[in-house]
Motif scaffolding. Structure first.
Motif, PDB file in Angstrom:
ATOM      1  N   ILE A   1      55.826  30.957  36.917  1.00 36.77           N
ATOM      2  CA  ILE A   1      54.801  31.953  37.233  1.00 36.77           C
ATOM      3  C   ILE A   1      53.465  31.472  36.704  1.00 36.77           C
ATOM      4  CG2 ILE A   1      53.950  34.272  36.669  1.00 36.77           C
ATOM      5  CD1 ILE A   1      56.770  35.295  36.939  1.00 36.77           C
ATOM      6  N   ASN A   2      52.429  31.582  37.543  1.00 37.49           N
ATOM      7  CA  ASN A   2      51.076  31.189  37.154  1.00 37.49           C
ATOM      8  C   ASN A   2      50.079  32.283  37.531  1.00 37.49           C
ATOM      9  OD1 ASN A   2      52.415  28.314  38.112  1.00 37.49           O
ATOM     10  ND2 ASN A   2      51.205  28.155  36.238  1.00 37.49           N
ATOM     11  N   PHE A   3      49.096  32.489  36.660  1.00 37.78           N
ATOM     12  CA  PHE A   3      48.006  33.420  36.930  1.00 37.78           C
ATOM     13  C   PHE A   3      46.736  32.630  37.226  1.00 37.78           C
ATOM     14  CE2 PHE A   3      51.011  35.926  34.562  1.00 37.78           C
ATOM     15  CZ  PHE A   3      50.885  37.212  35.069  1.00 37.78           C
ATOM     16  N   TYR A   4      45.942  33.118  38.185  1.00 37.19           N
ATOM     17  CA  TYR A   4      44.720  32.447  38.597  1.00 37.19           C
ATOM     18  C   TYR A   4      43.557  33.432  38.561  1.00 37.19           C
ATOM     19  CZ  TYR A   4      47.971  28.953  40.462  1.00 37.19           C
ATOM     20  OH  TYR A   4      48.966  28.012  40.598  1.00 37.19           O
ATOM     21  N   PRO A   5      42.445  33.055  37.906  1.00 37.52           N
ATOM     22  CA  PRO A   5      41.290  33.959  37.850  1.00 37.52           C
ATOM     23  C   PRO A   5      40.560  34.010  39.183  1.00 37.52           C
ATOM     24  CG  PRO A   5      40.757  31.881  36.794  1.00 37.52           C
ATOM     25  CD  PRO A   5      42.225  31.808  37.155  1.00 37.52           C
ATOM     26  N   GLY A   6      40.053  35.194  39.506  1.00 40.69           N
ATOM     27  CA  GLY A   6      39.287  35.379  40.723  1.00 40.69           C
ATOM     28  C   GLY A   6      37.903  35.920  40.413  1.00 40.69           C
ATOM     29  N   ILE A   7      37.511  36.963  41.126  1.00 40.63           N
ATOM     30  CA  ILE A   7      36.193  37.571  40.982  1.00 40.63           C
ATOM     31  C   ILE A   7      36.340  38.958  40.377  1.00 40.63           C
ATOM     32  CG2 ILE A   7      34.147  38.398  42.213  1.00 40.63           C
ATOM     33  CD1 ILE A   7      34.712  36.252  44.325  1.00 40.63           C
ATOM     34  N   SER A   8      35.567  39.244  39.342  1.00 44.94           N
ATOM     35  CA  SER A   8      35.566  40.546  38.687  1.00 44.94           C
ATOM     36  C   SER A   8      36.985  40.945  38.294  1.00 44.94           C
ATOM     37  CB  SER A   8      34.905  41.598  39.586  1.00 44.94           C
ATOM     38  OG  SER A   8      34.807  42.842  38.942  1.00 44.94           O
ATOM     39  N   TYR A   9      37.490  42.051  38.812  1.00 43.59           N
ATOM     40  CA  TYR A   9      38.817  42.534  38.434  1.00 43.59           C
ATOM     41  C   TYR A   9      39.926  41.980  39.320  1.00 43.59           C
ATOM     42  CZ  TYR A   9      38.058  45.659  42.419  1.00 43.59           C
ATOM     43  OH  TYR A   9      37.812  46.160  43.675  1.00 43.59           O
ATOM     44  N   ARG A  10      39.598  41.186  40.339  1.00 43.23           N
ATOM     45  CA  ARG A  10      40.554  40.763  41.359  1.00 43.23           C
ATOM     46  C   ARG A  10      41.092  39.363  41.049  1.00 43.23           C
ATOM     47  NH1 ARG A  10      35.633  41.836  43.976  1.00 43.23           N
ATOM     48  NH2 ARG A  10      35.457  43.918  44.912  1.00 43.23           N
ATOM     49  N   HIS A  11      42.388  39.264  40.746  1.00 43.76           N
ATOM     50  CA  HIS A  11      42.989  37.986  40.375  1.00 43.76           C
ATOM     51  C   HIS A  11      44.340  37.828  41.073  1.00 43.76           C
ATOM     52  CE1 HIS A  11      39.782  38.001  37.456  1.00 43.76           C
ATOM     53  NE2 HIS A  11      40.158  39.235  37.160  1.00 43.76           N
ATOM     54  N   LEU A  12      45.001  36.697  40.832  1.00 37.75           N
ATOM     55  CA  LEU A  12      46.271  36.413  41.512  1.00 37.75           C
ATOM     56  C   LEU A  12      47.336  35.970  40.519  1.00 37.75           C
ATOM     57  CD1 LEU A  12      45.398  34.383  44.738  1.00 37.75           C
ATOM     58  CD2 LEU A  12      45.839  36.828  44.515  1.00 37.75           C
TER      59      LEU A  12
END
Length: 400
Positions: A141-152
């Protein structure tokens, strides 16, 4: 012929007593929309097929001309495309919101105070997501930063069989009944619960609380799915073009169908976005040879989710004055053009979430002007007695 789609996300609404039983679209000052409506085809279009949740993913797929019944595989995979994350066979992508939960001791008893954690900055959020990825993410499992509150979050060889609830659907509600359910839900719930323990006292959140801002004190996982496969827009509709948007969802749709994605400085996805810059970017694209542009404005939807009537009206008026006004003025220097103006779905202030009712549209064709004493809002569009039952048929009509 040039083609412009101007989409005000969540712009449609219900009549509101404090506005004299008018909707925000009826109440707002929209002289450009109303002037254009006098010479346009008005109608209603169903953008959310029966059996689908009324998300912006489903509705925008419909508006851009792709039947969700055929092509929809989940929201998060579309955002993954925009973020440059290559999903492999067996990968399940989840939207990962940073949210603000209340401070009850038991996680299940907490309430969803803010689905966007006070519209946390991308820089702050990236630090939190980095901490979560390094500390909480199990193997695969990996987390990826996006914009503001929206991530993956991507779950390699995982399962997407869970039922997950969008956080903007449960504003101020106790979260216990809305936590992930189904096969694999225990893994998701553990990460959500542990994220709350991990980042509640993170220096970024301590500083946010000192400054009177909502802390981003938990992740919220939802919108899961696998990588979609869609034919190119040019192959389906015979034109090339571009997408202008501030959000990864619509950018991902564009990339999935081969449209150019144009980033605009200052485009934020909320009321502080660069409205005029987006309009000028659309005109520039068309003047440089593209035939089609999809101009997406998120601000009315964000205001709807916040239950902020004043800001929703302000967003509609800004779309009219700063976007549509600029486009109408600029298109006088170009060839014949068609313009369609619509929301993707309603985001009623009273509900603070999306609904699936048909939405109003107006279609202007500079080469075939229709005269009539119309103005543009839900009631006038309904009175036109022209209803498109299948959302993708609007694009077929528009590009015909």
């Amino acid at each position: 012929m040039k083609y412009i789609v101007l989409l005000g996300d969540g712009m449609a609404d219900y009549p509101i007593p404090s506005l004299g039983n008018r909707t925000p679209l009826q109440y707002a000052s929209t002289p450009n929309m109303d002037k254009l409506a006098e010479v346009s085809q008005l109608g209603m279009v169903t953008t959310v097929p029966a059996g689908f949740s009324p998300g912006s993913d489903v509705a925008n797929l419909s508006v851009i001309g792709y039947d969700p019944k055929t092509y929809y595989t989940g929201r998060s995979p579309l955002e993954a495309i925009s973020m440059g994350i290559d999903l492999l066979p067996g990968d399940i992508s989840f939207r990962c919101n940073l949210v603000t939960l209340s401070d009850e001791e038991n996680y299940q008893d907490k309430r969803m105070l803010d689905y966007c954690a006070g519209e946390i900055s991308s820089e702050e959020a990236a630090e939190l997501i980095k901490t979560i990825n390094e500390t909480l993410a199990p193997e695969g499992i990996n987390f990826y930063p996006g914009i503001s509150y929206r991530h993956l979050m991507v779950w390699h060889n995982g399962t997407g069989e869970q039922h997950c609830t969008p956080p903007h659907d449960i504003a101020d509600k106790t979260i216990g009944n809305y936590l992930p359910q189904g096969n694999g839900s225990e893994e998701l719930l553990n990460m959500m619960l542990n994220s709350n323990k991990l980042i509640e006292e993170h220096p970024i959140n301590l500083l946010r609380k000192e400054r009177g801002k909502n802390p981003a004190n938990s992740i919220w996982l939802w919108g899961q799915g696998t990588k979609p496969k869609m034919p190119a827009f040019k192959d389906v509709y015979g034109v090339e073009g571009a997408m202008i948007s501030a959000v990864d969802l619509t950018k991902g749709i564009a990339q999935a169908v081969g449209l150019q994605v144009v980033d605009v400085h200052g485009a934020t996805g909320n009321i502080h976005t660069n409205f005029t810059g987006k309009a000028k970017a659309a005109l520039k694209i068309l003047s440089e040879g593209s035939d089609f542009v999809y101009l997406h404005i998120e601000a009315p939807d964000e205001a709807g989710h916040q239950g902020d009537l004043e800001t929703k009206i302000q967003a509609i008026e800004a779309i009219d004055r700063l976007v549509l006004g600029e486009i109408i003025s600029g298109m006088k220097e170009l060839d014949d053009y068609k313009l369609v103006v619509l929301p993707d779905h309603p985001t009623p202030i009273s509900l603070r979430t999306h609904t699936a009712e048909p939405v109003p549209f107006m279609l202007f064709n500079s080469a075939a002007i229709k005269n009539g004493p119309r103005i543009f809002h839900e009631k006038s569009a309904l009175a036109a007695n022209f209803h498109i039952d299948q959302g993708p048929d609007l694009m077929k009509l528009f590009l015909r």
